[in-house]
Design an enzyme around this catalytic site. Structure first.
Site, PDB file in Angstrom:
ATOM      1  N   LYS A  57     -55.457  20.701 -22.982  1.00  0.00           N
ATOM      2  CA  LYS A  57     -56.827  20.213 -23.112  1.00  0.00           C
ATOM      3  C   LYS A  57     -57.165  19.246 -21.981  1.00  0.00           C
ATOM      4  O   LYS A  57     -58.301  19.217 -21.514  1.00  0.00           O
ATOM      5  CB  LYS A  57     -57.008  19.511 -24.462  1.00  0.00           C
ATOM      6  CG  LYS A  57     -57.029  20.454 -25.662  1.00  0.00           C
ATOM      7  CD  LYS A  57     -57.337  19.679 -26.938  1.00  0.00           C
ATOM      8  CE  LYS A  57     -56.704  20.304 -28.163  1.00  0.00           C
ATOM      9  NZ  LYS A  57     -57.532  21.228 -28.894  1.00  0.00           N
TER      10      LYS A  57
ATOM     11  N   GLU B  58     -60.535  10.462 -26.465  1.00  0.00           N
ATOM     12  CA  GLU B  58     -61.961  10.781 -26.377  1.00  0.00           C
ATOM     13  C   GLU B  58     -62.748   9.798 -27.213  1.00  0.00           C
ATOM     14  O   GLU B  58     -62.269   9.333 -28.245  1.00  0.00           O
ATOM     15  CB  GLU B  58     -62.236  12.193 -26.949  1.00  0.00           C
ATOM     16  CG  GLU B  58     -62.039  13.297 -25.958  1.00  0.00           C
ATOM     17  CD  GLU B  58     -62.263  14.679 -26.569  1.00  0.00           C
ATOM     18  OE1 GLU B  58     -62.801  14.779 -27.694  1.00  0.00           O
ATOM     19  OE2 GLU B  58     -61.892  15.658 -25.908  1.00  0.00           O
TER      20      GLU B  58
ATOM     21  N   HIS C 253     -60.564  18.387 -39.549  1.00  0.00           N
ATOM     22  CA  HIS C 253     -60.758  19.070 -38.265  1.00  0.00           C
ATOM     23  C   HIS C 253     -60.432  20.549 -38.326  1.00  0.00           C
ATOM     24  O   HIS C 253     -60.183  21.177 -37.300  1.00  0.00           O
ATOM     25  CB  HIS C 253     -59.942  18.404 -37.149  1.00  0.00           C
ATOM     26  CG  HIS C 253     -60.162  16.925 -37.076  1.00  0.00           C
ATOM     27  ND1 HIS C 253     -61.412  16.380 -36.928  1.00  0.00           N
ATOM     28  CD2 HIS C 253     -59.305  15.882 -37.163  1.00  0.00           C
ATOM     29  CE1 HIS C 253     -61.310  15.068 -36.909  1.00  0.00           C
ATOM     30  NE2 HIS C 253     -60.049  14.743 -37.064  1.00  0.00           N
TER      31      HIS C 253
ATOM     32  N   ARG D 128     -58.728  33.501 -26.786  1.00  0.00           N
ATOM     33  CA  ARG D 128     -58.311  34.584 -27.695  1.00  0.00           C
ATOM     34  C   ARG D 128     -59.509  34.949 -28.556  1.00  0.00           C
ATOM     35  O   ARG D 128     -60.561  34.313 -28.471  1.00  0.00           O
ATOM     36  CB  ARG D 128     -57.195  34.084 -28.605  1.00  0.00           C
ATOM     37  CG  ARG D 128     -57.627  32.805 -29.325  1.00  0.00           C
ATOM     38  CD  ARG D 128     -56.696  32.397 -30.420  1.00  0.00           C
ATOM     39  NE  ARG D 128     -56.785  30.974 -30.715  1.00  0.00           N
ATOM     40  CZ  ARG D 128     -57.700  30.401 -31.470  1.00  0.00           C
ATOM     41  NH1 ARG D 128     -58.646  31.130 -32.036  1.00  0.00           N
ATOM     42  NH2 ARG D 128     -57.703  29.093 -31.667  1.00  0.00           N
TER      43      ARG D 128
HETATM   44  P1  ADP Z   1     -60.079  28.858 -34.922  1.00  0.00           P
HETATM   45  O1  ADP Z   1     -61.155  28.058 -34.298  1.00  0.00           O
HETATM   46  O2  ADP Z   1     -60.107  30.286 -34.519  1.00  0.00           O
HETATM   47  O3  ADP Z   1     -59.931  28.633 -36.362  1.00  0.00           O
HETATM   48  P2  ADP Z   1     -57.655  27.365 -34.712  1.00  0.00           P
HETATM   49  O4  ADP Z   1     -57.232  26.598 -33.514  1.00  0.00           O
HETATM   50  O5  ADP Z   1     -58.012  26.600 -35.910  1.00  0.00           O
HETATM   51  O6  ADP Z   1     -58.819  28.285 -34.232  1.00  0.00           O
HETATM   52  O7  ADP Z   1     -56.486  28.383 -35.074  1.00  0.00           O
HETATM   53  C1  ADP Z   1     -56.663  29.760 -35.262  1.00  0.00           C
HETATM   54  C2  ADP Z   1     -55.484  30.288 -36.003  1.00  0.00           C
HETATM   55  O8  ADP Z   1     -54.356  30.200 -35.190  1.00  0.00           O
HETATM   56  C3  ADP Z   1     -55.195  29.510 -37.268  1.00  0.00           C
HETATM   57  O9  ADP Z   1     -55.754  30.112 -38.402  1.00  0.00           O
HETATM   58  C4  ADP Z   1     -53.716  29.515 -37.330  1.00  0.00           C
HETATM   59  O10 ADP Z   1     -53.260  30.597 -38.108  1.00  0.00           O
HETATM   60  C5  ADP Z   1     -53.270  29.747 -35.931  1.00  0.00           C
HETATM   61  N1  ADP Z   1     -52.794  28.514 -35.358  1.00  0.00           N
HETATM   62  C6  ADP Z   1     -53.475  27.607 -34.652  1.00  0.00           C
HETATM   63  N2  ADP Z   1     -52.694  26.609 -34.272  1.00  0.00           N
HETATM   64  C7  ADP Z   1     -51.488  26.863 -34.753  1.00  0.00           C
HETATM   65  C8  ADP Z   1     -50.231  26.194 -34.714  1.00  0.00           C
HETATM   66  N3  ADP Z   1     -50.086  25.040 -34.122  1.00  0.00           N
HETATM   67  N4  ADP Z   1     -49.180  26.759 -35.316  1.00  0.00           N
HETATM   68  C9  ADP Z   1     -49.316  27.937 -35.930  1.00  0.00           C
HETATM   69  N5  ADP Z   1     -50.469  28.621 -36.009  1.00  0.00           N
HETATM   70  C10 ADP Z   1     -51.536  28.085 -35.446  1.00  0.00           C
HETATM   71  P1  ADP Z   2     -58.254  22.122 -32.034  1.00  0.00           P
HETATM   72  O1  ADP Z   2     -57.520  22.614 -30.834  1.00  0.00           O
HETATM   73  O2  ADP Z   2     -57.335  21.621 -33.071  1.00  0.00           O
HETATM   74  O3  ADP Z   2     -59.263  23.092 -32.499  1.00  0.00           O
HETATM   75  P2  ADP Z   2     -60.484  20.547 -30.970  1.00  0.00           P
HETATM   76  O4  ADP Z   2     -60.394  19.710 -29.757  1.00  0.00           O
HETATM   77  O5  ADP Z   2     -61.203  21.839 -30.852  1.00  0.00           O
HETATM   78  O6  ADP Z   2     -59.012  20.796 -31.515  1.00  0.00           O
HETATM   79  O7  ADP Z   2     -61.140  19.677 -32.139  1.00  0.00           O
HETATM   80  C1  ADP Z   2     -61.158  20.113 -33.470  1.00  0.00           C
HETATM   81  C2  ADP Z   2     -62.241  19.393 -34.253  1.00  0.00           C
HETATM   82  O8  ADP Z   2     -62.083  17.966 -34.199  1.00  0.00           O
HETATM   83  C3  ADP Z   2     -63.641  19.631 -33.759  1.00  0.00           C
HETATM   84  O9  ADP Z   2     -64.186  20.822 -34.251  1.00  0.00           O
HETATM   85  C4  ADP Z   2     -64.374  18.395 -34.260  1.00  0.00           C
HETATM   86  O10 ADP Z   2     -64.686  18.507 -35.626  1.00  0.00           O
HETATM   87  C5  ADP Z   2     -63.347  17.326 -34.142  1.00  0.00           C
HETATM   88  N1  ADP Z   2     -63.492  16.619 -32.866  1.00  0.00           N
HETATM   89  C6  ADP Z   2     -62.889  16.936 -31.707  1.00  0.00           C
HETATM   90  N2  ADP Z   2     -63.236  16.083 -30.720  1.00  0.00           N
HETATM   91  C7  ADP Z   2     -64.072  15.186 -31.281  1.00  0.00           C
HETATM   92  C8  ADP Z   2     -64.763  14.023 -30.787  1.00  0.00           C
HETATM   93  N3  ADP Z   2     -64.642  13.616 -29.541  1.00  0.00           N
HETATM   94  N4  ADP Z   2     -65.551  13.335 -31.654  1.00  0.00           N
HETATM   95  C9  ADP Z   2     -65.672  13.714 -32.945  1.00  0.00           C
HETATM   96  N5  ADP Z   2     -65.045  14.778 -33.458  1.00  0.00           N
HETATM   97  C10 ADP Z   2     -64.246  15.513 -32.643  1.00  0.00           C
HETATM   98 MG    MG Z   3     -60.801  23.762 -31.466  1.00  0.00          MG
END
Ligand code: ADP
Ligand code: ADP
Ligand code: MG
Length: 674
Positions: A116, A200, A235, A292
């Site tokens: 990230k 952030e 989140h 993806r």
């Molecule tokens: P989306 O926005 O598509 O929900 P996520 O980042 O929440 O994306 O993850 C999508 C899917 O990938 C999840 O439902 C989970 O099954 C899998 N996944 C994401 N992060 C992990 C992780 N750290 N370990 C295992 N599976 C993960």
């Molecule tokens: P992940 O890889 O687990 O999906 P993200 O960076 O996409 O991580 O963040 C997941 C969620 O966390 C976002 O959908 C939002 O709800 C919250 N989030 C992330 N960054 C911020 C921020 N700077 N301020 C407030 N909420 C945040």
């Molecule tokens: Mg995300």
């Protein structure tokens, strides 16, 4: 186009990919672990290969072995789904080296977006707006603290390599910084093998709005509009929708173009999602790019009429994108609810077990070419069937319920109806919680932000509502029906035995009292019968009672009121599904032995199978009620085991890194008084 591909995934997404392949005449090879030998995705594909043990690292993460199996089965390409190997650049490279097409972006694009912080550095150069923060190389705790002070609290600490809502902590003030950093680093190295963090500014009341992008190998790149995924818990997305409520045409174009710029900056090819965090005024910032197919891609398919897996396959086969930007349109509104095996009343603890009873609303399965939403406007993407199990090894998602309507209100009405018809017995689910969520004032009126669930806790986690005569009558009908069948009563009409008085009269009385447990309450119900019929009496109500049963489907008449429902009986638990409710009435059989009351007895047990990741106390530690004693990790989440009362830890039975089974005693504890 390919004639055969291997799907390196499981569950609903493996089935969903296979469905499109089937429509396009592409043969599919499934892979499966020990835990998945009878899984739906295995049955759904044309061929299947066993690839190892239940734990993901012994099967679905075995990159080399999966590639070997693809070659051995003659597959030309590998679709990684989401999760597992989907964002693994080494895997994408290894596929290419083995002469296989990886159905996803180039390894270089995965690499560029994989961290990230590195991604944010690239986006800065491409002039994509960023949340104020620190995403540099330096990881010195003092420097991170100074950066946080500079940015201003609250800040969000994020694992650079994170995903799935993991490895994130909000820090409200400088005092809390040190503990939060330690906890993020611990989670980050355990889950992602990399403890790098970024800081952030934590936005208040933000919305999560993401853009679906698609690029081909001919230099074309388009956006398929936005998805609003603001409704989240910890989140993690709970409900998703498209288009985003309140989105203007100008803002949509600005976000779409920023997303395309982000994709182009990394030479993107295939399906990708650029996630933005947006303020209520509409200003938006880049958060991350997921390289993806996303879990929530179906809402985009429902409003665009496009099959995104078909697009992925075409692009991977070298074809140009099926449509240009100006050929893409939004039609109507779509909502998706993620149905999980989890218990909302126990902090959403994942629930494992067998789906012993599963009834779903009328729906199309997966994407249908040329008919985006099917006649009922309801689509279900599921990787499980009745009788299948949700194991502790993988994500506990049961299904995705997706609905379409000509506008948001119509979609909402369909979602309410579909959730009410989604009946599961065997494990806890979030269905009732989702029902309350879609009915909530905030969601109905699209007053969206990522804090919606927390802010509406009072209405989203109510005390169980009392049950009325209908639910009681349905349970009584099911009980009498079971007794009749068990005792082989040869009634003239087997489906309505109580019109003939039935079993209870054989027991020697025309009046019978039935007692049910409902939550912490005891319900006393009286049934009387005479020549004119039966009467059901509960609390201060009495009504003539008649019932007809067709297996699980039951109809009861209470005088002039008629009620329908499904009742699924598990031993003495009567699961009544009526008018969108799922009530469990436990019959207290007077003939059965009174159950021995089980006390916790100072034992602290694992709520589910998992691994011990931290022990905070030592034998002999004196603690007060609520003190965290030990942290377990199970199903990708941390669970803290806390002291049930003031007392002394007498023994610690598992160490860090040890695997524990459900119900295993973790610590011995003596309360203060003893
Ligand atoms: P989306 O926005 O598509 O929900 P996520 O980042 O929440 O994306 O993850 C999508 C899917 O990938 C999840 O439902 C989970 O099954 C899998 N996944 C994401 N992060 C992990 C992780 N750290 N370990 C295992 N599976 C993960
Ligand atoms: P992940 O890889 O687990 O999906 P993200 O960076 O996409 O991580 O963040 C997941 C969620 O966390 C976002 O959908 C939002 O709800 C919250 N989030 C992330 N960054 C911020 C921020 N700077 N301020 C407030 N909420 C945040
Ligand atoms: Mg995300």
């Amino acid at each position: 186009m390919f004639s055969k591909i291997l799907i390196a995934n499981r569950g609903e997404i493996a089935c969903r990919v296979a469905a499109t392949c089937r429509r396009l005449g592409i043969r599919t090879v499934a892979v499966y672990s020990d835990a998945d030998a009878d899984a739906r995705h295995v049955a759904f594909c044309d061929e299947a290969v066993h690839i190892g043990g239940a734990a993901a690292r012994d099967s679905y993460l075995r990159a080399d072995h999966i590639i070997e199996m693809a070659k051995e089965t003659g597959a030309q390409a590998i679709h990684p789904g989401y999760g597992f190997l989907s964002e693994n650049e080494a895997f994408a490279e290894a596929c290419a080296a083995a002469g296989l097409v990886f159905i996803g972006p180039p390894a270089s694009a995965i690499h560029a977006m994989g961290s990230k912080s590195a991604a944010k550095q690239l986006m800065e150069k491409a002039s994509v707006p960023l949340v104020p923060g620190y995403h540099g190389e330096h990881q010195d705790a003092g420097l991170l603290r100074r950066e946080s002070d500079r940015i201003g609290y609250p800040v969000l600490l994020k694992a650079s390599a994170g995903g799935g809502g993991k490895g994130m902590r909000v820090v409200e003030s400088g005092d809390a910084f040190e503990a939060a950093l330690a906890s993020v680093k611990r989670e980050a190295s355990a889950s992602f093998g990399d403890d790098k963090v970024l800081v952030e500014k934590y936005l208040t009341r933000p919305r999560h709005i993401e853009i679906q992008v698609f690029a081909d190998t001919h230099g074309n790149c388009v956006y398929l509009f936005e998805r609003d995924c603001s409704v989240q818990r910890r989140h993690q997305k709970v409900l998703e929708e498209a288009p985003a409520p309140g989105m203007t045409a100008e803002r949509r174009r600005a976000m779409g173009e920023a997303a395309v710029a982000a994709a182009k900056a990394v030479g993107y090819v295939g399906a990708g999602t650029v996630e933005f965090i947006a303020n209520q005024d509409g200003s938006f910032y880049f958060m991350e790019m997921n390289t993806r197919l996303q879990v929530e891609h179906p809402v985009t398919e429902m409003i665009t009429g496009q099959d995104l897996v078909e697009w992925q396959l075409r692009v991977a086969a070298g074809e140009p994108l099926p449509l240009k930007q100006d050929q893409l349109r939004i039609d109507g509104h779509a909502l998706e609810a993620r149905i999980y095996a989890e218990n909302p009343d126990k902090q959403f603890l994942p629930s494992t077990g067998t789906l012993r009873f599963l009834r779903t609303p009328p729906a199309v399965q997966f994407m249908r070419g040329g008919d985006a939403h099917g006649p009922a406007g309801v689509r279900i993407d599921a990787g499980v069937r009745e009788g299948d199990t949700i194991s502790p090894y993988y994500d506990p998602m049961i299904a995705k319920l997706i609905v379409w309507g000509k506008d948001r209100d119509e979609a909402l009405a369909r979602m309410r109806q579909a959730l009410a018809a989604y009946h599961v017995v065997g494990l806890s689910t979030n269905v009732a919680f989702l029902q309350r969520l879609v009915k909530s004032e905030a969601f109905r009126t699209a007053d969206l932000d990522t804090g919606l669930i927390e802010r509406n806790e009072a209405t989203l986690f109510p005390q169980p509502a009392p049950v009325g005569m209908e639910i009681i009558a349905l349970a009584v009908a099911a009980l009498l029906d079971r007794e009749t069948r068990e005792r082989h009563i040869d009634a003239a009409d087997q489906h309505s035995p109580w019109t003939h008085a039935g079993a209870w009269r054989l027991n020697g009385g025309a009046t019978r009292t039935l007692r049910f447990a409902y939550g912490s309450h005891t319900l006393d119900v009286t049934l009387t019968a005479n020549a004119r019929g039966s009467t059901l009496i509960y609390a201060d109500q009495a009504a003539p009672f008649k019932a007809a049963c067709q297996a699980d489907d039951i109809r009861v008449d209470l005088g002039t009121r008629r009620a329908h429902g499904q009742v699924h009986v598990e031993r003495d638990d009567f699961h009544v599904f009526n008018a969108g409710r799922h009530a469990v009435l436990g019959w207290l059989d007077p003939l059965a032995h009174a159950g021995e009351t089980e006390g916790e007895g100072g034992k602290l047990t694992a709520p589910m199978p998992g691994k011990v990741i931290a022990v905070m106390v030592e034998p002999g530690s004196t603690v007060t009620r609520g003190t965290p004693l030990l942290v377990m990790e199970a199903m990708k989440m941390e669970h803290t085991i806390s002291a049930p009362a003031d007392g002394v830890v007498s023994e610690i039975l598992f160490g860090v890194g040890e695997q524990v089974t459900e119900g295993a005693q973790l610590l011995a504890f003596a309360t203060g008084e003893s």
